[in-house]
Motif scaffolding. Structure first.
Motif, PDB file in Angstrom:
ATOM      1  N   HIS A 110      39.935  44.938  37.495  1.00  0.00           N
ATOM      2  CA  HIS A 110      38.560  45.204  37.063  1.00  0.00           C
ATOM      3  C   HIS A 110      38.639  46.093  35.825  1.00  0.00           C
ATOM      4  O   HIS A 110      39.180  47.201  35.887  1.00  0.00           O
ATOM      5  CB  HIS A 110      37.766  45.939  38.158  1.00  0.00           C
ATOM      6  CG  HIS A 110      37.435  45.085  39.333  1.00  0.00           C
ATOM      7  ND1 HIS A 110      36.255  44.397  39.447  1.00  0.00           N
ATOM      8  CD2 HIS A 110      38.140  44.790  40.452  1.00  0.00           C
ATOM      9  CE1 HIS A 110      36.242  43.725  40.586  1.00  0.00           C
ATOM     10  NE2 HIS A 110      37.380  43.943  41.212  1.00  0.00           N
ATOM     11  N   ASP A 111      38.079  45.605  34.729  1.00  0.00           N
ATOM     12  CA  ASP A 111      38.028  46.386  33.491  1.00  0.00           C
ATOM     13  C   ASP A 111      36.697  47.133  33.444  1.00  0.00           C
ATOM     14  O   ASP A 111      35.662  46.600  33.859  1.00  0.00           O
ATOM     15  CB  ASP A 111      38.178  45.470  32.271  1.00  0.00           C
ATOM     16  CG  ASP A 111      38.107  46.241  30.964  1.00  0.00           C
ATOM     17  OD1 ASP A 111      38.841  47.239  30.823  1.00  0.00           O
ATOM     18  OD2 ASP A 111      37.294  45.847  30.100  1.00  0.00           O
ATOM     19  N   GLU A 140      45.655  33.422  29.310  1.00  0.00           N
ATOM     20  CA  GLU A 140      46.385  34.518  29.939  1.00  0.00           C
ATOM     21  C   GLU A 140      46.180  35.773  29.115  1.00  0.00           C
ATOM     22  O   GLU A 140      46.481  35.798  27.919  1.00  0.00           O
ATOM     23  CB  GLU A 140      47.878  34.193  30.039  1.00  0.00           C
ATOM     24  CG  GLU A 140      48.189  33.177  31.103  1.00  0.00           C
ATOM     25  CD  GLU A 140      49.680  32.998  31.330  1.00  0.00           C
ATOM     26  OE1 GLU A 140      50.496  33.412  30.477  1.00  0.00           O
ATOM     27  OE2 GLU A 140      50.042  32.439  32.370  1.00  0.00           O
ATOM     28  N   VAL A 141      45.637  36.789  29.747  1.00  0.00           N
ATOM     29  CA  VAL A 141      45.455  38.086  29.111  1.00  0.00           C
ATOM     30  C   VAL A 141      46.615  38.974  29.551  1.00  0.00           C
ATOM     31  O   VAL A 141      46.943  39.029  30.731  1.00  0.00           O
ATOM     32  CB  VAL A 141      44.107  38.728  29.517  1.00  0.00           C
ATOM     33  CG1 VAL A 141      43.980  40.139  28.983  1.00  0.00           C
ATOM     34  CG2 VAL A 141      42.951  37.864  29.038  1.00  0.00           C
ATOM     35  N   MET A 142      47.232  39.639  28.582  1.00  0.00           N
ATOM     36  CA  MET A 142      48.349  40.529  28.891  1.00  0.00           C
ATOM     37  C   MET A 142      47.999  41.941  28.447  1.00  0.00           C
ATOM     38  O   MET A 142      47.415  42.127  27.381  1.00  0.00           O
ATOM     39  CB  MET A 142      49.617  40.038  28.180  1.00  0.00           C
ATOM     40  CG  MET A 142      50.025  38.640  28.617  1.00  0.00           C
ATOM     41  SD  MET A 142      51.350  37.936  27.619  1.00  0.00           S
ATOM     42  CE  MET A 142      52.726  38.931  28.115  1.00  0.00           C
ATOM     43  N   ASP A 147      49.690  54.769  32.293  1.00  0.00           N
ATOM     44  CA  ASP A 147      48.718  55.762  32.743  1.00  0.00           C
ATOM     45  C   ASP A 147      47.497  55.858  31.840  1.00  0.00           C
ATOM     46  O   ASP A 147      46.414  56.237  32.290  1.00  0.00           O
ATOM     47  CB  ASP A 147      49.380  57.144  32.851  1.00  0.00           C
ATOM     48  CG  ASP A 147      50.413  57.191  33.964  1.00  0.00           C
ATOM     49  OD1 ASP A 147      50.353  56.325  34.866  1.00  0.00           O
ATOM     50  OD2 ASP A 147      51.270  58.082  33.933  1.00  0.00           O
ATOM     51  N   ASP A 148      47.648  55.520  30.554  1.00  0.00           N
ATOM     52  CA  ASP A 148      46.519  55.609  29.626  1.00  0.00           C
ATOM     53  C   ASP A 148      45.451  54.568  29.936  1.00  0.00           C
ATOM     54  O   ASP A 148      44.270  54.786  29.647  1.00  0.00           O
ATOM     55  CB  ASP A 148      46.991  55.418  28.176  1.00  0.00           C
ATOM     56  CG  ASP A 148      47.924  56.540  27.733  1.00  0.00           C
ATOM     57  OD1 ASP A 148      47.865  57.634  28.331  1.00  0.00           O
ATOM     58  OD2 ASP A 148      48.707  56.308  26.797  1.00  0.00           O
ATOM     59  N   ASP A 163      40.863  50.525  31.975  1.00  0.00           N
ATOM     60  CA  ASP A 163      39.978  50.689  30.825  1.00  0.00           C
ATOM     61  C   ASP A 163      40.753  50.196  29.613  1.00  0.00           C
ATOM     62  O   ASP A 163      41.477  50.954  28.960  1.00  0.00           O
ATOM     63  CB  ASP A 163      39.573  52.163  30.665  1.00  0.00           C
ATOM     64  CG  ASP A 163      38.513  52.369  29.598  1.00  0.00           C
ATOM     65  OD1 ASP A 163      37.941  51.363  29.118  1.00  0.00           O
ATOM     66  OD2 ASP A 163      38.251  53.537  29.248  1.00  0.00           O
ATOM     67  N   LEU A 164      40.641  48.886  29.348  1.00  0.00           N
ATOM     68  CA  LEU A 164      41.408  48.268  28.268  1.00  0.00           C
ATOM     69  C   LEU A 164      40.806  48.613  26.912  1.00  0.00           C
ATOM     70  O   LEU A 164      39.584  48.777  26.795  1.00  0.00           O
ATOM     71  CB  LEU A 164      41.450  46.751  28.460  1.00  0.00           C
ATOM     72  CG  LEU A 164      42.140  46.273  29.744  1.00  0.00           C
ATOM     73  CD1 LEU A 164      42.090  44.760  29.836  1.00  0.00           C
ATOM     74  CD2 LEU A 164      43.569  46.763  29.819  1.00  0.00           C
ATOM     75  N   PRO A 165      41.636  48.703  25.886  1.00  0.00           N
ATOM     76  CA  PRO A 165      41.130  49.005  24.538  1.00  0.00           C
ATOM     77  C   PRO A 165      40.142  47.938  24.072  1.00  0.00           C
ATOM     78  O   PRO A 165      40.289  46.754  24.380  1.00  0.00           O
ATOM     79  CB  PRO A 165      42.388  48.984  23.664  1.00  0.00           C
ATOM     80  CG  PRO A 165      43.528  49.122  24.600  1.00  0.00           C
ATOM     81  CD  PRO A 165      43.080  48.575  25.917  1.00  0.00           C
ATOM     82  N   GLU A 166      39.148  48.371  23.328  1.00  0.00           N
ATOM     83  CA  GLU A 166      38.139  47.454  22.797  1.00  0.00           C
ATOM     84  C   GLU A 166      38.815  46.373  21.956  1.00  0.00           C
ATOM     85  O   GLU A 166      39.668  46.658  21.130  1.00  0.00           O
ATOM     86  CB  GLU A 166      37.144  48.241  21.941  1.00  0.00           C
ATOM     87  CG  GLU A 166      35.970  47.427  21.476  1.00  0.00           C
ATOM     88  CD  GLU A 166      34.972  48.267  20.677  1.00  0.00           C
ATOM     89  OE1 GLU A 166      34.333  47.694  19.798  1.00  0.00           O
ATOM     90  OE2 GLU A 166      34.866  49.478  20.948  1.00  0.00           O
TER      91      GLU A 166
END
Length: 175
Positions: A110-111, A140-142, A147-148, A163-166
């Motif tokens: 879950h993002d 496919e999302v990688m 920890d970030d 919390d993936l980068p924009e």
């Protein structure tokens, strides 16, 4: 010995010196926990035993090894790129409460922004980090498992909150 009676630990990367020393790259997570008296090398689809006369583990998932009867560079060169195995009876037992990053395979991601992405189908291990692979919108999302980016690991429900980068997901789905 059959491959199904063994577990994979790594492979021979190169020779070192002229006296048959070999460098092994460990894909097993904690090589220091392994009993390294002998190993099985996969040669032409069969497992061939090699007794270890001397070895020294490095802190970068490699180790330098001398095998009995491999005492020249020529003999050692024939073993380069061979996969190495140990019998299942020598596989270290994990503690019940021990959780490894590779245990996240099968968790639902879950993002924080995009919501539910899907199930982690693979975890690739690279020297610097682990990469999760999640099918999302027929791609496919990688993303790195560090920890970030990890907000929470819900072991009980099999959920990984990140919390993936924009823009990261957009790179894969082309939106």
């Amino acid at each position: 010995m059959k491959i199904e009676d063994c577990f994979y630990i790594g492979y021979i990367t190169k020779t070192k010196g002229l006296k048959g020393e070999l460098q092994v790259y460990f894909e097993y997570e904690e090589p220091e926990d392994l009993v390294l008296d002998s190993v099985f090398a996969e040669i032409n689809g069969k497992l061939v035993p090699f007794f270890i006369s001397k070895h020294k583990l490095q802190n970068n998932n490699t180790g330098n090894f001398y095998f009995d009867d491999i005492d020249t560079i020529e003999k050692a060169e024939s073993l380069i790129r061979k996969k190495l195995y140990l019998p299942l009876s020598l596989k270290p037992v994990r503690e019940d409460d021990e959780f490894l990053i590779t245990d996240l395979k099968g968790f639902i991601v879950h993002d924080e922004t995009a919501g539910e992405l899907g199930e982690i189908i693979e975890i690739h291990e690279y020297p610097q980090q682990y990469i999760a692979v999640v099918p999302y919108k027929f791609n496919e999302v990688m993303f790195p498992l560090n920890d970030d980016l990890i907000v929470e690991i819900d072991e009980e429900n099999g959920i990984l909150r990140v919390d993936l980068p924009e823009g990261l997901i957009d790179l894969y789905i082309g939106e």
